[in-house]
Each structure stands twice: as C-alpha cells, then as structure tokens.
Scaffold this motif. Structure first.
Motif: not given
Length: 79
Positions: A32-45
């Motif tokens: 799921d490319l959308g899920k991956f993109q969202t996760t990259v954006r939202d990954v805890p910093r």
C-alpha cells in the motif's frame, strides 16, 4: 505502482540515538504505497542528539522482517 505492473512491498524502520533509549519504529512490509507515504510523513521524530544512532539495531530489526519467498531485498539507509 501496481497499475504500472510493479510487484513491490515497502517497509520502514525509524530509529534514533542509542544513549537516549529512543524506540525503534517499524512499519511491516506493505504493498500500500499510500500507507507507506503517510507513515514516512508521520513517523515519530527523535530529538536528534549528537550521540551514536541505533543504526545496527535498526538494520537488525530490518533483517527480521518477513519477506516474500524469492523476493529481492534492498535496504536504503537514510540518516
């Protein structure tokens, strides 16, 4: 990606500094490319301290992911 004939799955291992016990974040392989993109954006910093990062621990975690049989596996390390 599927529409273009690609059969890929992407995963993400987020990591921080060893000395600060910053947790390792894992997104299991997904197609799921959308899920991956969202996760990259939202990954805890992490705080970005100038201490040794848990690179080896992250690689160890990546190597324990469940890959499809016969899959070509490629790791990309970004800090």
């Amino acid at each position: 990606m599927k529409a273009k004939g690609y059969n890929i799955r992407l995963a993400l291992i987020g990591f921080g500094d060893v000395n600060f016990n910053e947790s390792i974040f894992v997104l299991q392989p997904t197609d799921d490319l959308g899920k991956f993109q969202t996760t990259v954006r939202d990954v805890p910093r992490t705080d970005g301290h100038d201490h040794p990062e848990s690179t080896l621990e992250a690689l160890e975690r990546a190597m324990s992911l469940e890959f499809r049989q016969g899959a070509r596996v490629c790791f990309v390390h970004i800090t």
